[in-house]
Design an enzyme around this catalytic site. Structure first.
Site, mmCIF file in Angstrom:
data_model
loop_
_atom_site.group_PDB
_atom_site.id
_atom_site.type_symbol
_atom_site.label_atom_id
_atom_site.label_comp_id
_atom_site.label_asym_id
_atom_site.label_seq_id
_atom_site.Cartn_x
_atom_site.Cartn_y
_atom_site.Cartn_z
ATOM 1 N N GLY A 39 0.834 -1.200 0.000
ATOM 2 C CA GLY A 39 0.000 0.000 0.000
ATOM 3 C C GLY A 39 0.868 1.250 0.000
ATOM 4 O O GLY A 39 0.537 2.251 0.629
ATOM 5 N N TYR A 75 -15.336 -0.409 9.280
ATOM 6 C CA TYR A 75 -13.907 -0.099 9.346
ATOM 7 C C TYR A 75 -13.404 -0.251 10.791
ATOM 8 O O TYR A 75 -12.392 -0.901 11.044
ATOM 9 C CB TYR A 75 -13.696 1.332 8.841
ATOM 10 C CG TYR A 75 -12.297 1.867 8.939
ATOM 11 C CD1 TYR A 75 -11.289 1.364 8.131
ATOM 12 C CD2 TYR A 75 -11.991 2.903 9.821
ATOM 13 C CE1 TYR A 75 -9.998 1.881 8.209
ATOM 14 C CE2 TYR A 75 -10.714 3.429 9.892
ATOM 15 C CZ TYR A 75 -9.719 2.913 9.092
ATOM 16 O OH TYR A 75 -8.458 3.425 9.161
HETATM 17 N N1 SER Z 1 -8.763 8.695 8.792
HETATM 18 C C1 SER Z 1 -9.527 7.489 8.937
HETATM 19 C C2 SER Z 1 -10.883 7.635 8.397
HETATM 20 O O1 SER Z 1 -11.388 8.723 8.412
HETATM 21 C C3 SER Z 1 -9.607 7.105 10.377
HETATM 22 O O2 SER Z 1 -8.643 6.157 10.625
HETATM 23 O O3 SER Z 1 -11.454 6.687 7.976
#
Ligand code: SER
Length: 312
Positions: A9, A143
């Site tokens: 990545g 997530y």
């Molecule tokens: N910056 C990330 C997001 O907004 C948080 O880990 O998904």
């Protein structure tokens, strides 16, 4: 033996600058960049580059053997906002890639792993202010669920198989070289680009939404610092809280106005507002500061100067 690093990545927001910095430190040829697609000129020219699907562990092993890699930085992930649109795809990418790399470490193909977690691993029932290292964690985004599960997989592989895996819960990361994609904290990057372009910005979060944030240079330094720390300094094998600044859209806009007096911000919260509302506002990162001497350099003022200088 010389360290040889594989960055998975490498063309993403953090991967790009992390790869550059690691190449300065370890030498261009010791840092193998990889991503699902080709990177920019600089990335492709500076050192070795491989096209790699982060979920294909056989392909990762091939590259590890080809270059005699001993450390992997797994930076590929689908961020919070995109993950809400493709929950299963997000889980597949975020989890399969991690389990594949942890297995390679368990089988001793590699010696050390870095894997990022996030403030998203906390949820609406976590304390919002000075969120402790250890507290209630009930994430409500896919997530966040993937990050919290990943943290425990890291801890499990460390305890059960002695895998040396290290992790940080990043706040929102602000940078000018590469834009983030698909995150909830992305507004704090977009706002600078738009301020320089046309002096106005429509924000997808409401004006008083406070979130933990950090300038890229600090995030890259923290990442390298935790990887270079002595193994017994790393007392937390889930993931470390990491903090620098916390601000709201209104506060960052005010800071930008100091440089661009007629800058104008409007607010139109969308589906990302409830995601932001479920996350902490200010993180307590005492453990990282104590265990491996973490210290941030950039506050909102200094970061704004840097961002606007580099973007204009
Ligand atoms: N910056 C990330 C997001 O907004 C948080 O880990 O998904």
């Amino acid at each position: 033996m010389k360290d040889t690093l594989l960055i998975i990545g490498a063309c993403g927001q953090i991967g790009t600058e992390l790869t550059q910095k690691l190449r300065e430190i370890y030498g261009n040829n010791q840092v193998i960049a990889s991503d699902i697609r080709e990177g920019n000129e600089e990335m492709m020219q500076a050192g070795p580059f491989e096209i790699l699907d982060a979920t294909d562990s056989a392909a990762i092993l091939e590259i590890v053997q080809k270059y005699k890699v001993n450390q992997v930085y797994l930076m590929a992930a689908m961020l919070s906002a995109t993950a809400e649109k493709f929950p299963h795809k997000a889980w597949q990418l975020n989890m399969t890639s991690l389990l594949g790399v942890l297995e390679l470490a368990k089988e001793k193909h590699i010696q050390q792993v870095y894997w990022p977690s996030s403030i998203a691993s906390f949820g609406p029932t976590s304390p919002k202010v000075n969120t402790p290292q250890q507290t209630i964690m009930e994430p409500t985004t896919v997530y966040g669920i993937s990050k919290l599960a990943g943290e425990h997989w890291c801890n499990y592989y460390h305890n059960r198989y002695g895998v040396d895996v290290r992790s940080i819960r990043y706040p929102g990361i602000i940078s000018w070289k590469t834009k983030p994609g698909g995150g909830t904290t992305d507004y704090a990057v977009d706002i600078y680009f738009k301020a320089v372009e046309n002096q106005s910005y429509e924000c997808f979060l409401s004006e008083n939404t406070r979130l933990p944030m950090m300038y890229m240079e600090d995030a890259v330094n923290a990442t390298i610092q935790i990887m270079q720390a002595a193994p017994d300094a790393i007392k937390t094998r889930t993931s470390y809280n990491l903090a620098a600044i916390s601000f709201t859209p209104k506060e960052i806009a005010k800071e930008i106005e100091k440089h661009i007096p007629n800058f104008n911000i409007t607010y139109k919260p969308d589906f990302r507002q409830p995601i932001a509302d479920s996350w902490p506002q200010v993180i307590d990162d005492e453990a990282a500061r104590k265990d491996w001497n973490w210290n941030h350099k950039f506050d909102l003022e200094l970061m704004t100067e840097e961002m606007l200088k580099n973007l204009s």
